[in-house]
Design an enzyme around this catalytic site. Sequence first.
Site, PDB file in Angstrom:
ATOM      1  N   THR A  47       0.806  -1.221   0.000  1.00 56.33           N
ATOM      2  CA  THR A  47       0.000   0.000   0.000  1.00 56.33           C
ATOM      3  C   THR A  47       0.839   1.271   0.000  1.00 56.33           C
ATOM      4  O   THR A  47       2.033   1.260   0.283  1.00 56.33           O
ATOM      5  CB  THR A  47      -0.924   0.031   1.241  1.00 56.33           C
ATOM      6  OG1 THR A  47      -0.142   0.112   2.423  1.00 56.33           O
ATOM      7  CG2 THR A  47      -1.806  -1.198   1.294  1.00 56.33           C
ATOM      8  N   ASP A  48       0.148   2.371  -0.279  1.00 56.77           N
ATOM      9  CA  ASP A  48       0.769   3.690  -0.164  1.00 56.77           C
ATOM     10  C   ASP A  48       0.523   4.224   1.249  1.00 56.77           C
ATOM     11  O   ASP A  48       0.004   3.512   2.111  1.00 56.77           O
ATOM     12  CB  ASP A  48       0.239   4.639  -1.242  1.00 56.77           C
ATOM     13  CG  ASP A  48      -1.265   4.865  -1.168  1.00 56.77           C
ATOM     14  OD1 ASP A  48      -1.889   4.575  -0.116  1.00 56.77           O
ATOM     15  OD2 ASP A  48      -1.833   5.349  -2.159  1.00 56.77           O
ATOM     16  N   ALA A  49       0.867   5.454   1.497  1.00 58.15           N
ATOM     17  CA  ALA A  49       0.736   6.043   2.838  1.00 58.15           C
ATOM     18  C   ALA A  49      -0.709   6.096   3.320  1.00 58.15           C
ATOM     19  O   ALA A  49      -0.962   6.121   4.530  1.00 58.15           O
ATOM     20  CB  ALA A  49       1.337   7.443   2.857  1.00 58.15           C
TER      21      ALA A  49
END
Length: 126
Positions: free
Chosen positions: A10-12
Amino acid sequence: MKIRVYYEDTDAAGIVYYANYLKFCERARSEIFFSAGLSPQTEEGYFVVKGLQADYYEPAKLGDMVEVETKLAERKRASIRLLQRVVREDTLLFEMGIRLAFVKEGRPAKIPESLYSIISLWNSES
């Protein structure tokens, strides 16, 4: 093939990074060979990506359990075209058409009939 979404995917914001859907699909294609006790790379050759077209519909998120579905859409002498979809329950998240060329010694080659028994599993398993 079922895949749980981990933090590394995932991203942030906790949403699956767009390129990781391609990785999920690659894992599913490879798993068909591994589950048959084989490797995607053989003495007969291997598949390379010739082209793909991808569409993103809904995001997968950290902790989700997603499933990659793979179907053989077209068979040619030295290439195949697959349709791969990533779904969460009944929700379509990602879909791509991908053309894979068969290569031996760095050149396009006829796909051996022995590999078609493995490829046919793409229409019966995910």
